[in-house]
Design an enzyme around this catalytic site. Sequence first.
Site, PDB file in Angstrom:
ATOM      1  N   THR A 150       0.900  -1.159   0.000  1.00  0.00           N
ATOM      2  CA  THR A 150       0.000   0.000   0.000  1.00  0.00           C
ATOM      3  C   THR A 150       0.931   1.198   0.000  1.00  0.00           C
ATOM      4  O   THR A 150       2.003   1.140   0.621  1.00  0.00           O
ATOM      5  CB  THR A 150      -0.918   0.035   1.241  1.00  0.00           C
ATOM      6  N   HIS A 151       0.548   2.240  -0.699  1.00  0.00           N
ATOM      7  CA  HIS A 151       1.421   3.413  -0.880  1.00  0.00           C
ATOM      8  C   HIS A 151       2.769   3.000  -1.487  1.00  0.00           C
ATOM      9  O   HIS A 151       3.772   3.669  -1.272  1.00  0.00           O
ATOM     10  CB  HIS A 151       1.674   4.147   0.440  1.00  0.00           C
ATOM     11  N   SER A 272      17.401  -0.316 -26.552  1.00  0.00           N
ATOM     12  CA  SER A 272      17.694   1.107 -26.660  1.00  0.00           C
ATOM     13  C   SER A 272      18.644   1.312 -27.836  1.00  0.00           C
ATOM     14  O   SER A 272      19.506   0.473 -28.084  1.00  0.00           O
ATOM     15  CB  SER A 272      18.348   1.592 -25.368  1.00  0.00           C
ATOM     16  N   LYS A 278      19.852  -2.340 -22.307  1.00  0.00           N
ATOM     17  CA  LYS A 278      18.461  -2.044 -21.950  1.00  0.00           C
ATOM     18  C   LYS A 278      17.449  -2.994 -22.579  1.00  0.00           C
ATOM     19  O   LYS A 278      17.606  -3.448 -23.690  1.00  0.00           O
ATOM     20  CB  LYS A 278      18.089  -0.609 -22.388  1.00  0.00           C
TER      21      LYS A 278
END
Length: 452
Positions: A150-151, A272, A278
């Site tokens: 949560t959060h 990338s 990436k």
Amino acid sequence: MSRFSEPPDPAFDEINRSLDVDRRLWPYDVRQSRAHVRMLAAREIIPAADADAILAALDTVHAELAGDRFPFEESDEDIHMAIERRVTELAGPAGARMHTGRSRNDQVATDLVLYTREAAAETVLRIEGLMGALLEAAREGTGVTLPGYTHLQRAQPVFLAHHLLAYFWMLGRDRERFRFVEAQCSVLPLGAGALAGVNFDTNRRMVAEELGFEAVAPNSLDAVSNRDFVLDYISAAATCATHLSRLGAELVLWSSQEFGFVELPDAWTSGSSLMPQKKNPDAAELLRAKAPRVAGDLASLHGVIHALPLAYNKDLQEDKEYLFDAADTLALSLAAAQGMIEGATFDAERMAEAAADEMIAATDLADLLVTRGVPFREAHAAIAGLVRVATDSGRTLSELSDEELLAQSEHLDGQARELLRRESWTASKVSEGGTSPDRVAEQLEAAARLLG
Ligand code: ARG
């Protein structure tokens, strides 16, 4: 003869024409014209021989449009005019009878409701495809724990199956919304004419039956101005796209090196141009970014329709861009979400490692005190004190001494230590819909039943 003495201004022509957008309605336009013409002949409103000539011309038009060799002309304003022009070219004078007892107002509403009905049915299938992929991934993730958040702070551990099924249920509700849209598309507008009904004793029920409608619109003004089914489709699409944006956002987070919970399939990621290491979750990012676009389609169509006087107004021509954009965007998003879930590799170890954070057991410790008669707020404060002692001294909860535990509450005894064993954290969530293994197994069965 024409009522006009001047040709249209080129810019008027440009703002007025809708062919580029509405040409994809052609299969529905041909289908309704066939039904309309058969009805006109059955009611002896046009001669049977003319109806036959029109139907033959419609077959040719159908083949031309399907084969991408329909001879569109500069002057074709929209798909309805283009098809009628071509039918008249092919069928001769008989073709000029096709539009008897019909207006483009009830014609376009009918094309649109036919399109929306099919789009809703297709969307249901796409949603079911994604629900199936989530269920499959959930089945494979039954024994895997990860932190629930949560959060975006670690809160309590849950099973991966439980987490993935949360999306399954969201999509189940989406499916219901699109079934509702289908039901909203079961009333035939055709036969309303321009707005008041037509000067012929038509048989609307015959047309409704051929086109698969359950009823005919009971009010001709409402029939030509109703676009509620379009609002319903886009509204359902906006909610569904918003759900997918949340899934996309989690896939972006989970596939980052910081989380490392999932590896997305190569087929749904990109490299990338600069950084060779990436693997970018582009499709998941686009699930986030496409959702507001669909919500925008909904807001725009509300803007078009609000405050419009009855009945048809040319404003309504703009409905299609939003509907098609919402349907296309959602179809792509659902396909991307399904592809990513089907090809995702979840890293059970990384997840379990994150879920092994003992702090995650704080609520369980507080609840232990509650079972010993301590009011929950007091229990919460005692465990908060314990967390503070551990954090301040850089230790985990189980590294605290018996004295340190007892200093916070006399109830923090041997059983409290037991609670710091990981398995107990999920096993204890026995309430219906909770994350205990039995409840998750129950949920998996319910999900399989829902999908049928
Ligand atoms: N292209 C128009 C639309 O999409 C068709 C209806 C035109 N009706 C009219 N009365 N001009 O709305």
